[in-house]
Design an enzyme around this catalytic site. Structure first.
Site, PDB file in Angstrom:
ATOM      1  N   SER A  16       0.851  -1.045   0.020  1.00  0.00           N
ATOM      2  CA  SER A  16       0.136   0.060   0.120  1.00  0.00           C
ATOM      3  C   SER A  16       1.030   1.045   0.026  1.00  0.00           C
ATOM      4  O   SER A  16       1.745   1.496  -0.798  1.00  0.00           O
ATOM      5  CB  SER A  16      -0.793  -0.065   1.266  1.00  0.00           C
ATOM      6  OG  SER A  16      -1.891   0.777   0.997  1.00  0.00           O
TER       7      SER A  16
ATOM      8  N   ASP B  88      -9.668  -5.530  -4.817  1.00  0.00           N
ATOM      9  CA  ASP B  88      -9.158  -4.563  -3.976  1.00  0.00           C
ATOM     10  C   ASP B  88     -10.152  -3.410  -3.667  1.00  0.00           C
ATOM     11  O   ASP B  88     -10.553  -2.877  -4.678  1.00  0.00           O
ATOM     12  CB  ASP B  88      -7.828  -3.748  -4.527  1.00  0.00           C
ATOM     13  CG  ASP B  88      -7.032  -3.188  -3.329  1.00  0.00           C
ATOM     14  OD1 ASP B  88      -7.941  -2.220  -2.387  1.00  0.00           O
ATOM     15  OD2 ASP B  88      -5.833  -3.261  -3.078  1.00  0.00           O
TER      16      ASP B  88
ATOM     17  N   HIS C 171      -8.217  -5.317   0.178  1.00  0.00           N
ATOM     18  CA  HIS C 171      -7.024  -4.691   0.191  1.00  0.00           C
ATOM     19  C   HIS C 171      -5.924  -5.186   1.448  1.00  0.00           C
ATOM     20  O   HIS C 171      -5.014  -5.218   1.276  1.00  0.00           O
ATOM     21  CB  HIS C 171      -7.302  -3.151   0.425  1.00  0.00           C
ATOM     22  CG  HIS C 171      -6.121  -2.082   0.364  1.00  0.00           C
ATOM     23  ND1 HIS C 171      -5.264  -2.105  -0.706  1.00  0.00           N
ATOM     24  CD2 HIS C 171      -5.402  -1.579   1.461  1.00  0.00           C
ATOM     25  CE1 HIS C 171      -4.220  -1.195  -0.140  1.00  0.00           C
ATOM     26  NE2 HIS C 171      -4.384  -0.910   0.927  1.00  0.00           N
TER      27      HIS C 171
END
Length: 258
Positions: free
Chosen positions: A130, A199, A227
């Site tokens: 991320s 996601d 995610h």
């Protein structure tokens, strides 16, 4: 909307000991005097000759290193030593998070591995998830690691902002860059980009944009799940792909230095 050091809590909730791993507390001092806390988790199961490499783990924008034990265990099982740090303002690290600050934090971690522990650059694998994907890509653009893994990340802060606020001039309003795809263009080590079509926070297309910006050798891992749990939901296909990429990258580096 970028940094969430207090979600799900700033304090460390556990340590690698809880999953049966020895570790060392590490304190790093950045160029601007910020104290960065991390863990160095040696792989006690593998001899020095068997160890593939050392993984520098740069996590996402919420929580702290104690919320990453699932991934720490996974990488330990792959025979890697691991250094994971908390950015400034996260966990036990001092200061307040900023974009420039997170780059300094990553640089301090790199210096610790190469200068303090004497690990060769071509024995270090950068892993970022991320937000950490963008930070790890920046770090890879400054050095020559064995490989870079970017998981569930975004092509730039502007791109993500435009997706969230399509009617605002985000490029004019945002003070954040985190231009992952531009950093990747400057990298010449092997790159693995992993992203899930499911996601729910960072769209799949962001991962594809990063991949399309990378030089060869580059690889794309299509994950399953959301995610935050994609690496778990993807199961053995995820682990097998990481293992194959790491083995190939480290072996190639070994051949290049012989």
């Amino acid at each position: 909307m970028i940094f969430y050091p207090n979600i799900p809590g700033r304090g460390l909730v556990t340590t690698p000991k809880s999953i049966g791993l020895d570790y060392e507390d590490v304190e790093l001092i950045t160029d601007d005097g910020t104290r960065i806390h991390g863990w160095f988790i040696p792989n006690s199961k593998a001899s020095d000759t068997q160890k593939q490499a050392t993984l520098l783990f740069l996590h996402g924008n919420a929580g702290n290193i104690s919320h990453r034990l699932d991934s720490i265990k996974l990488f330990n099982n792959l025979g890697l030593d691991i250094l994971i740090i908390d950015y400034r303002g996260y966990g036990q690290s001092t200061g307040k998070p900023t974009e420039a600050g997170t780059y300094q934090d990553a640089e301090a971690a790199w210096h610790y591995l190469t200068a303090t522990r004497g690990i060769k650059e071509n024995k270090i694998i950068l892993f970022g998830r991320s937000l950490g994907g963008s930070i790890s890509a920046w770090l890879a653009s400054q050095h020559t690691p064995a490989a870079l893994i970017v998981e569930s990340s975004f092509s730039s802060a502007h791109s993500m902002g435009q997706r969230i606020y399509p009617f605002l001039p985000v490029r004019l309003l945002s003070r954040f860059q985190y231009n992952t795809k531009e950093y990747v263009k400057a990298i010449h080590c092997p790159v693995l980009v992993a992203h899930s079509r499911d996601d729910d926070i960072i769209p799949y297309e962001e991962g594809r944009d990063i991949f399309n910006s990378a030089h060869e050798p580059r690889y794309f891992l299509k994950m399953r799940g959301g995610h935050n749990d994609g690496f778990i939901i993807s199961g053995s296909s995820y682990v097998d792909a990481l293992e194959s990429f790491i083995n190939t990258s480290v072996n190639q580096q070994n051949m290049n230095t012989q």
